[in-house]
Design a protein around this motif. Structure first.
Motif: not given
Length: 122
Positions: A51, A55, A58-60, A62-63, A66-67, A121
């Protein structure tokens, strides 16, 4: 040092060390024969490092955040399963303390990274 890839993250490096230790201890003795617990604790430890890396890619932010939440929760799962292993007699108190300390450290570092990402963020 600039973090350019997930392998540069201390959280991921520590999670990898934890996973290696979990695989080692679950390959021995009675623990290796309890397929349910063995596989569950292995999956949980792999989930932490997976994770964090997923994560990161990932492109953001926020993601990524979350991961990291999921990775931290997987650390708690590993720690909980260590208690089961201790209570079942699969590991001794010393091994339990060492692995629990490792999992706690990974959780703390992952949590710190999560807080850092959360600030970025905003």
């Amino acid at each position: 040092m600039k973090v350019e890839k997930f392998e540069d993250l201390i959280a991921w490096q520590k999670a990898r060390e934890l996973t290696k230790a979990i695989y080692h201890v679950t390959a021995e003795g009675q623990f290796s024969k309890d397929f349910g617990l063995r596989d569950q604790i292995r999956r949980a430890s792999v989930s932490v490092m997976s994770n964090i890396s997923e994560g990161f890619e990932r492109s953001s932010l926020n993601e990524f955040h979350q991961f990291l939440v999921i990775a931290k929760a997987s650390c708690a799962e590993v720690r909980s399963q260590l208690y089961v292993a201790l209570d079942a007699g699969y590991i001794n108190e010393i091994t339990f303390q060492e692995l629990n300390q490792q999992a706690t450290e990974v959780s703390r570092i992952t949590g710190g990274l999560r807080v850092s990402i959360s600030k970025q963020r905003s």
